[in-house]
Structure formats: structure tokens, C-alpha cells
Enzyme design. Sequence first.
Site, PDB file in Angstrom:
ATOM      1  N   TYR A  71       0.828  -1.211   0.000  1.00 22.04           N
ATOM      2  CA  TYR A  71       0.000   0.000   0.000  1.00 22.04           C
ATOM      3  C   TYR A  71       0.859   1.256   0.000  1.00 22.04           C
ATOM      4  O   TYR A  71       0.503   2.263  -0.601  1.00 22.04           O
ATOM      5  CB  TYR A  71      -0.987  -0.007   1.171  1.00 22.04           C
ATOM      6  CG  TYR A  71      -2.203  -0.846   0.836  1.00 22.04           C
ATOM      7  CD1 TYR A  71      -3.204  -0.345   0.014  1.00 22.04           C
ATOM      8  CD2 TYR A  71      -2.306  -2.156   1.277  1.00 22.04           C
ATOM      9  CE1 TYR A  71      -4.288  -1.120  -0.347  1.00 22.04           C
ATOM     10  CE2 TYR A  71      -3.392  -2.949   0.926  1.00 22.04           C
ATOM     11  CZ  TYR A  71      -4.382  -2.421   0.110  1.00 22.04           C
ATOM     12  OH  TYR A  71      -5.450  -3.190  -0.261  1.00 22.04           O
ATOM     13  N   ASN A 107     -12.830   3.870  -6.987  1.00 19.74           N
ATOM     14  CA  ASN A 107     -11.392   4.115  -6.862  1.00 19.74           C
ATOM     15  C   ASN A 107     -11.057   4.631  -5.472  1.00 19.74           C
ATOM     16  O   ASN A 107     -11.816   5.390  -4.869  1.00 19.74           O
ATOM     17  CB  ASN A 107     -10.944   5.113  -7.921  1.00 19.74           C
ATOM     18  CG  ASN A 107     -11.142   4.563  -9.321  1.00 19.74           C
ATOM     19  OD1 ASN A 107     -11.291   3.346  -9.473  1.00 19.74           O
ATOM     20  ND2 ASN A 107     -11.151   5.422 -10.312  1.00 19.74           N
ATOM     21  N   VAL A 108      -9.880   4.244  -5.010  1.00 21.85           N
ATOM     22  CA  VAL A 108      -9.436   4.658  -3.677  1.00 21.85           C
ATOM     23  C   VAL A 108      -8.486   5.855  -3.761  1.00 21.85           C
ATOM     24  O   VAL A 108      -8.026   6.349  -2.751  1.00 21.85           O
ATOM     25  CB  VAL A 108      -8.783   3.476  -2.922  1.00 21.85           C
ATOM     26  CG1 VAL A 108      -9.820   2.401  -2.641  1.00 21.85           C
ATOM     27  CG2 VAL A 108      -7.603   2.888  -3.698  1.00 21.85           C
ATOM     28  N   HIS A 124     -15.186   2.359  -2.057  1.00 24.30           N
ATOM     29  CA  HIS A 124     -14.153   1.441  -1.557  1.00 24.30           C
ATOM     30  C   HIS A 124     -13.109   2.123  -0.684  1.00 24.30           C
ATOM     31  O   HIS A 124     -12.013   1.610  -0.493  1.00 24.30           O
ATOM     32  CB  HIS A 124     -13.492   0.707  -2.727  1.00 24.30           C
ATOM     33  CG  HIS A 124     -14.438  -0.221  -3.448  1.00 24.30           C
ATOM     34  ND1 HIS A 124     -14.195  -0.744  -4.692  1.00 24.30           N
ATOM     35  CD2 HIS A 124     -15.640  -0.726  -3.064  1.00 24.30           C
ATOM     36  CE1 HIS A 124     -15.211  -1.535  -5.062  1.00 24.30           C
ATOM     37  NE2 HIS A 124     -16.107  -1.513  -4.086  1.00 24.30           N
ATOM     38  N   CYS A 155       0.388   1.991  17.591  1.00 18.84           N
ATOM     39  CA  CYS A 155       0.090   2.862  18.731  1.00 18.84           C
ATOM     40  C   CYS A 155       1.176   2.655  19.784  1.00 18.84           C
ATOM     41  O   CYS A 155       1.453   1.511  20.155  1.00 18.84           O
ATOM     42  CB  CYS A 155      -1.282   2.512  19.304  1.00 18.84           C
ATOM     43  SG  CYS A 155      -1.620   3.412  20.835  1.00 18.84           S
ATOM     44  N   SER A 197     -14.609  -3.010 -14.797  1.00 15.13           N
ATOM     45  CA  SER A 197     -14.835  -4.339 -15.363  1.00 15.13           C
ATOM     46  C   SER A 197     -16.226  -4.860 -15.006  1.00 15.13           C
ATOM     47  O   SER A 197     -16.705  -5.814 -15.600  1.00 15.13           O
ATOM     48  CB  SER A 197     -13.767  -5.302 -14.854  1.00 15.13           C
ATOM     49  OG  SER A 197     -13.781  -5.321 -13.447  1.00 15.13           O
TER      50      SER A 197
HETATM   51  N1  APR Z   1     -10.437   4.271 -19.890  1.00 14.26           N
HETATM   52  C1  APR Z   1     -11.561   3.566 -19.610  1.00 14.26           C
HETATM   53  N2  APR Z   1     -11.549   2.284 -19.207  1.00 14.26           N
HETATM   54  C2  APR Z   1     -10.351   1.670 -19.089  1.00 14.26           C
HETATM   55  C3  APR Z   1      -9.139   2.340 -19.366  1.00 14.26           C
HETATM   56  C4  APR Z   1      -9.216   3.693 -19.783  1.00 14.26           C
HETATM   57  N3  APR Z   1      -8.114   4.392 -20.048  1.00 14.26           N
HETATM   58  N4  APR Z   1      -8.123   1.459 -19.146  1.00 14.26           N
HETATM   59  C5  APR Z   1      -8.673   0.316 -18.728  1.00 14.26           C
HETATM   60  N5  APR Z   1     -10.014   0.429 -18.705  1.00 14.26           N
HETATM   61  C6  APR Z   1     -11.002  -0.556 -18.257  1.00 14.26           C
HETATM   62  C7  APR Z   1     -10.631  -1.992 -18.461  1.00 14.26           C
HETATM   63  O1  APR Z   1     -11.037  -2.437 -19.743  1.00 14.26           O
HETATM   64  C8  APR Z   1     -11.407  -2.694 -17.351  1.00 14.26           C
HETATM   65  O2  APR Z   1     -12.707  -3.028 -17.782  1.00 14.26           O
HETATM   66  O3  APR Z   1     -11.102  -0.403 -16.862  1.00 14.26           O
HETATM   67  C9  APR Z   1     -11.510  -1.625 -16.266  1.00 14.26           C
HETATM   68  C10 APR Z   1     -10.655  -1.880 -15.045  1.00 14.26           C
HETATM   69  O4  APR Z   1     -11.136  -3.024 -14.411  1.00 14.26           O
HETATM   70  P1  APR Z   1     -10.661  -3.426 -12.921  1.00 14.26           P
HETATM   71  O5  APR Z   1      -9.171  -3.348 -12.821  1.00 14.26           O
HETATM   72  O6  APR Z   1     -11.333  -4.704 -12.627  1.00 14.26           O
HETATM   73  O7  APR Z   1     -11.205  -2.236 -12.045  1.00 14.26           O
HETATM   74  P2  APR Z   1     -12.590  -2.034 -11.309  1.00 14.26           P
HETATM   75  O8  APR Z   1     -13.723  -2.465 -12.164  1.00 14.26           O
HETATM   76  O9  APR Z   1     -12.571  -0.640 -10.802  1.00 14.26           O
HETATM   77  O10 APR Z   1     -12.461  -3.011 -10.112  1.00 14.26           O
HETATM   78  C11 APR Z   1     -13.372  -2.864  -9.064  1.00 14.26           C
HETATM   79  O11 APR Z   1     -11.999  -4.233  -7.686  1.00 14.26           O
HETATM   80  O12 APR Z   1     -10.310  -4.996  -6.410  1.00 14.26           O
HETATM   81  C12 APR Z   1     -11.314  -4.158  -6.483  1.00 14.26           C
HETATM   82  O13 APR Z   1     -11.387  -2.368  -5.017  1.00 14.26           O
HETATM   83  C13 APR Z   1     -10.902  -2.722  -6.280  1.00 14.26           C
HETATM   84  O14 APR Z   1     -12.293  -0.866  -6.824  1.00 14.26           O
HETATM   85  C14 APR Z   1     -11.675  -1.992  -7.355  1.00 14.26           C
HETATM   86  C15 APR Z   1     -12.709  -3.036  -7.752  1.00 14.26           C
END
Ligand code: APR
Length: 248
Positions: A71, A107-108, A124, A155, A197
Site C-alpha cells: 500500500y 477508486n481509492v 471502496h 500505537c 470491469s
Molecule cells: N479508460 C476507460 N476504461 C479503461 C481504461 C481507460 N483508459 N483502461 C482500462 N479500462 C477498463 C478496463 O477495460 C477494465 O474493464 O477499466 C476496467 C478496469 O477493471 P478493474 O481493474 O477490474 O477495475 P474495477 O472495475 O474498478 O475493479 C473494481 O476491484 O479490487 C477491487 O477495489 C478494487 O475498486 C476496485 C474493484
Amino acid sequence: MRDLDAELHELRARIDRAARVCVLSGAGMSAESGIPTFRDALTGLWSRFDPAQLASEEGFRADPRLVWDWYAQRREGVRAAQPNAGHLALGAFAQRRPGVLTVVTQNVDDLHQRAGNADAIRLHGDILADRWLQPCRCRPRRDPGEAEPGRPPRCPGCGALVRPGVVWFGEMLPEGAMEAAERAARAAELMLVVGTSGAVWPAAGLAGTARRAGAFVAIVNPHDSEIDASAQLLLPGTAAQILPRLFA
Ligand code: APR
């Protein structure tokens, strides 16, 4: 043949007419700011770890230093990153038409906030925030900011460990966040899903919630997502390419 320009033009007109717009963003939103998506963040040095080992309470308890260091590296990346043209377009729209846009993010990072969407709903958590792993047992209780530096900080009184303020696998979402997100999804005339995704629930369900409540749902993603069936319009492109054309 598909005329993407005409579709963008039409969607832009819908946005201009809408009284309520909801944007649901995921890791792809910040990809062009140089913040790796969750899966990409597990490459290189970290590729031998499985996500549940790095992003769960169990994994943290098993090896606090390892997880803290992972992290710490991601926090550095977030601090060094800047909002991209997609974040900035949403921030500018919020200034121009106050009260219309609700951003809900998985997003975090803090890029929506820094771009001008100060009240973006964070499902999240916040990677830059510190929390206690278990409550500090000192009397009076100490704040995580008073922890002794370390990997992770502790702590000085009771030894409680500090952890990042994100939602780990198997944890509840921050209180009230999902309820607020659902209200925004139901109220929206238009829901735009950007860079997710659609694999992580309950966030992924918000597109369907909006659609069932009557919203027009569009997805911005260069690839397929698991919630494409919830949308009337799929815009193949990236956040920084498409959002300025819709919101700026
Ligand atoms: N613009 C738009 N979409 C994009 C881009 C971009 N430049 N680059 C990648 N992507 C898309 C990918 O095709 C994919 O579908 O963004 C998505 C990213 O997917 P993940 O990495 O699975 O992210 P997310 O859907 O936010 O995951 C959800 O999973 O682990 C947890 O807490 C984490 O918030 C996160 C959650």
C-alpha cells in the site's frame, strides 16, 4: 458503419438536457493518470501474490509489513499522479452545472476530488487515510495520526496497528456510501459507467439499478465489461478521450 461522432453528439445533448446525471467510475478512470488498475498493480515484484493476500484483513494479519509496503508503494503512486482530462471534464461540468452530477467511484485515489468533484461518493474507501486495524485501547483513545512510525505504524500505548482506509475483500462498504450511490443511480436520467470491469459487487449492480429506474445507461470502456447488457450504448474508448467530448 457506426458513426461514433454522431453517437457522442447525441449523448452530449442528453447530458445537456438531464437534470440528474450519475457517473460510476472504476480503475480505468485513473489509468491514464498512471495509476495501475488493481490487476495491473499486481505485476512485477508483486506478481507472485494473490489479491486476497494483499487486500484482506487476513492477509494483513498474516504479514503486516508486506501488505503495508504494497500500500505504501500504491500511495506514492497516487500522490504523484494528476487528474487526467476525464477527471477534469467531470470537475468542470460540476462547477458549470451545480447539483446535476453525482460521481460514484470504486477508486481509492483522490483524483475526482482534486479535479473538482469534492463530494464524489467513494465506495471502496480512501487509500491515503489511516485507520486502526483494531480499536486503540488506550484511555484516552489515540488517533491513528499519533501512531509511531513503522511498517506498519503502531500505537505507542497499546500496540494497535495502523492499516490503510480502503475496503478489503470481505469487508462492508463505508457506512451510508452504497445507500447514497443507490439514491443517485435511481434519481439519474443518465448513468455513465466509466472504466470498470463490472466484476465487483455491489458497485456493479448500480448500472442495472439506474436502468430499471428509467435511466439511459452508457458505458465508456475500450474493452467489454461484465455489465455491458445493462447499457443502451457502449462507447469504445478511454476516459480521457471520451469524457471531454461529453462534459467539457
Ligand atoms: N479508460 C476507460 N476504461 C479503461 C481504461 C481507460 N483508459 N483502461 C482500462 N479500462 C477498463 C478496463 O477495460 C477494465 O474493464 O477499466 C476496467 C478496469 O477493471 P478493474 O481493474 O477490474 O477495475 P474495477 O472495475 O474498478 O475493479 C473494481 O476491484 O479490487 C477491487 O477495489 C478494487 O475498486 C476496485 C474493484
